[in-house]
Design a protein around this motif. Structure first.
Motif, short mmCIF file in Angstrom:
data_model
loop_
_atom_site.label_atom_id
_atom_site.label_comp_id
_atom_site.label_asym_id
_atom_site.label_seq_id
_atom_site.Cartn_x
_atom_site.Cartn_y
_atom_site.Cartn_z
N VAL A 269 6.69 -0.89 -14.87
CA VAL A 269 6.92 -0.33 -13.69
C VAL A 269 8.11 -0.76 -13.05
O VAL A 269 8.60 -1.85 -13.34
N ASN A 270 8.92 0.02 -12.42
CA ASN A 270 10.15 0.11 -11.94
C ASN A 270 10.03 -0.55 -10.52
O ASN A 270 9.77 0.00 -9.65
N PHE A 271 10.19 -2.13 -10.54
CA PHE A 271 9.88 -2.70 -9.10
C PHE A 271 11.20 -2.19 -8.13
O PHE A 271 10.87 -2.01 -6.98
N SER A 272 12.25 -1.73 -8.43
CA SER A 272 13.12 -1.18 -7.57
C SER A 272 12.67 -0.05 -6.78
O SER A 272 13.33 0.32 -5.84
N GLU A 273 12.03 0.73 -7.16
CA GLU A 273 11.60 1.82 -6.61
C GLU A 273 10.64 1.64 -5.47
O GLU A 273 10.29 2.56 -4.75
N TYR A 274 10.29 0.44 -5.25
CA TYR A 274 9.09 0.29 -4.29
C TYR A 274 9.75 -0.93 -3.26
O TYR A 274 10.27 -1.79 -3.57
N LYS A 275 9.55 -0.11 -2.03
CA LYS A 275 10.31 -0.92 -0.86
C LYS A 275 9.39 -2.07 -0.26
O LYS A 275 9.59 -2.95 0.39
N ASP A 276 7.85 -1.50 -0.25
CA ASP A 276 6.94 -2.08 0.26
C ASP A 276 6.22 -3.21 -1.02
O ASP A 276 5.66 -2.68 -1.86
N ILE A 277 6.23 -4.52 -0.53
CA ILE A 277 5.69 -5.48 -1.62
C ILE A 277 4.29 -5.15 -1.74
O ILE A 277 3.62 -5.15 -3.00
#
Length: 341
Positions: free
Chosen positions: A36-44
């Motif tokens: 999973v690419n964390f940087s693609e998610y703005k909402d935690i």
């Protein structure tokens, strides 16, 4: 409006040379879950739900929640935050640059999710190493908590601020590399000896059980070796428990003295043992001298079972060498010889 700085510990996952090189050579701190690419998610919260579904089948237990909390802390790192990285008998300190990064090249290390940082260095350009023994006792203990990947250290704010005022330390990075090479060789040989039965521990797994029992007692647990006839279904080798005025902890442990890779049988045994009415308030642990593959780790996380593999076991042993009995050191063929680097 001023945003207050945060303070974190980020562990270099397996804490081996390859993982430290990924951190230091690329000026990053990093964490796993690389599918999973964390940087693609703005909402935690969205990221938490996605990780929970992808890795843990949507389940939630104490172990999974602990992992999700570590992900949330890592995702929350912002520009200017102070970060401590445990590095063997020292720590390295860094300031977050506020830049998330996903490294495809680090997938094989499971360290793809990264934050860019600026590492503090001595005047000679080498990493600034601060011996752990120079840290306050409470902070030393927090950095040793097993299984913690990303910890919030805000309670040590004032002490950490002082660490970042340090300009230089006489203990050099090159000296640490030389010392660490000796330590790594020691750990590798100790693990090899344990796995291949080249110690004086009792055979049949009993010797390893008693070694684990001693390590637990060093950590303040009361322990009991369990009989093979203790369970109708499942199996566990050690019951450990400790409590004080503020908390209690009960652990049921299955110990496997294996070489190679430990399979799913041990996990099934401890999961079934925890269903026994006598141990409903216990957490479970599968400890093995062997390796454990990622599939079994994920199954263990879903079941709420902590896993300690051979490398983790030797790390615990190394951190407690001074506390091991002389008899146990002899059984492990360990000689405590002073050496000058």
């Amino acid at each position: 409006m001023t945003i207050e700085r945060s303070y974190y510990m980020v562990r270099a996952m397996d804490q081996n040379k390859e993982h430290f090189d990924e951190f230091f050579n690329n000026e990053v701190v990093a964490i796993g879950w690389s599918d999973v690419n964390f940087s693609e998610y703005k909402d935690i919260e969205t990221l938490r739900y996605f990780i929970r579904d992808k890795y843990y089948g949507g389940d939630t237990n104490r172990t999974i929640t602990k992992n999700l909390n570590a992900i949330q802390r890592f995702k929350s790192i912002k520009k200017g935050d102070y970060i401590i990285i445990p590095y063997y008998s020292n720590i390295v300190i860094a300031i977050a640059e506020g830049i998330e990064n996903y490294s495809i090249n680090a997938r094989q290390l499971d360290l793809s999710n990264q934050h860019k940082v600026s590492y503090r260095k001595n005047s000679d350009g080498q990493l600034l190493l601060i011996p752990r023994e120079d840290l306050p006792e409470g902070l030393q203990r927090r950095l040793k908590v097993p299984g913690s990947k990303v910890s919030d250290l805000f309670e040590f704010k004032d002490k950490i601020e002082k660490l970042f005022e340090i300009e230089t330390y006489t203990y050099s990075y090159s000296s640490q590399l030389e010392e660490q090479d000796q330590i790594d060789q020691f750990k590798m040989q100790l693990l090899k000896n344990i796995r291949e039965g080249e110690t004086y521990l009792k055979a049949g797994g009993i010797g390893l059980e008693h070694l684990v029992k001693e390590l637990l007692e060093i950590e303040g647990y009361n322990t009991k070796i369990l009989s093979t006839r203790n369970f109708n279904v499942g199996d566990a080798d050690i019951a450990a428990f400790k409590e004080d005025a503020f908390s209690s902890s009960n652990i049921l442990i299955q110990v496997k003295h294996h070489n190679g890779t430990t399979g799913e049988h041990g996990l099934t045994q401890i999961v079934e043992a925890l269903k026994d009415s006598r141990y409903l308030d216990y957490s479970g642990c599968l400890l093995t001298s062997a390796d454990v593959d990622e599939e079994l780790r994920q199954k263990a996380a879903i079941a709420g079972i902590n896993i300690i593999d051979g490398e983790n076991l030797v790390e615990i042993l190394y951190n407690n060498l001074e506390n091991l009995s002389d008899e146990t050191k002899i059984k492990l063929r360990i000689q405590m010889i002073p050496k000058i680097f």
